[in-house]
Design a protein around this motif. Sequence first.
Motif: not given
Length: 522
Positions: A148-156
């Motif tokens: 498990v690792y981290s990144d991010g989500w965006v409403d492009d």
Amino acid sequence: MNDDTQLQCDVLVVGGGINGAGIARDAAGRGLRVVLCDKDDLGSHTSSASSKLIHGGLRYLEHREFGLVRKALLERETLLRSAPHIMHPLRFVMPHDSAQRPAWLIRAGLFLYDRLAPRAFLPGSEAVELAAHRAGSPLKPAFARGFVYSDGWVDDARLVVLNALDAHERGATVLTHTRCAAFERHPHYWIATLVQGERNRRRSIPVRARCLVNAAGPWAARVAQVATGSAPKRRLRLVKGSHIVVPRLFDHKYAYIFQHPDGRIVFAMPYEGAFTLIGTTDVAFQGDPDGVAIAGAETAYLCELANRYFRRQIAPADVVWSYSGVRPLLEDEAASASAATRDYLLGRDTAGAPLLSVFGGKITTYRRLAEEAADWISGVLGRTGPRWTAQAVLPGGDLFGSAPSSRAVLEFDRWVAALERRHPWLPAGLALRWARAYGTRVEILLAGAAGLDDLGEEVAPGLYSAELRYLMRHEWAGCAEDVLWRRSKLGLHLPPGCADQINAWMAAERPQAGEVALTEPA
């Protein structure tokens, strides 16, 4: 405005995707006079067809693109702080397949990924036993271990709109559905002809600009050749990336990163509450980017890969929506499209009035790209100004003050709860959707409203005239497609026929007499 009135500006930006909007914002914030135009809606092509991720690109480590990964990782938390309403942290689960990479190699890659750039609030990676982890239950039993690792989500799509909105509020003129039909280079300025509107509503807008920015995405090489009379030195590789949306395959907030035996990486992510987003493909593309669409083979490929990992099997008939975009990648002679670099190049040309062409790039590094572009533009025009975007929020992102903060990311739910207390009559689902879309600017939408009746007509389920007026006046929405698929994803949730109702309402609301607004939103 009369047809013979000439717009005067320092910078004309051609292309209203994320790079063009980001450059327009940065340049306007440095005091430059900016005009941004796009032949279609803002972000209507590549920039709204991404995987919706703010990420370093874990798989790029395999291709030894350490500089690109570090540059992107440095941007992750900067971007998350700047727009905590349209972005949020996301934890990714990578099931381990012993037939592919060994576990020690994955651990080493994640160790490097965690340490290539500092992290203020994103947790690091860890190994997990999937049989005991919530994200393990939707997977086939063969996948017992994972990481498990981290990144991010965006409403492009909204990220593009908010950059354009910030540019406009800092003085830029933003022209959607406005094509750059011709431009002529002089020693110290450009003369461009913009054509706005269609058929009997068409008008020609002459522009005199000291600098031209070519941010035309898949069309950038073509624009550069027309502007200079010769092909650019660096070629672009056009690659189609397609995604599918299916009914929800899992009910937790984790996303998955899967590897196909052919080496391709595909994500499966929670999407719009009731759905799962799966993508992307990498297919060499030739033709007109305006006509890009998913192929049946791509749909089958994505279903096959999902079925390799998930207990619940899907078929092309389960796909409720799909989208495709053409990514303009720098040609680096990589053997496969998936191995081609996602880095960017700024083509600087001073053989006459300055020309800046943007080649390549990825959504995570757009702010950095825009900053470098604005550095060069302001310098070559003799109007140098300080860098500022790393310390600024995008419109609506000032949840707990005007400066970017980790608190706004970590305490978004607390901010939403406060919004609901201020407006207890708002349905919880609507309050959350508006909070995610508009952040603090929801108060503009809600101005003077003390109940649902004050929001006006419910044009479609959950879509009130107050929101439509806001989108038309402040966010350049011109038709139902703009509203349902870019300013929001309500198109996934509303019944058939709603688009016609929305178009009819918007047509009645629009100014009559065939006028085409030049500088909207007002």
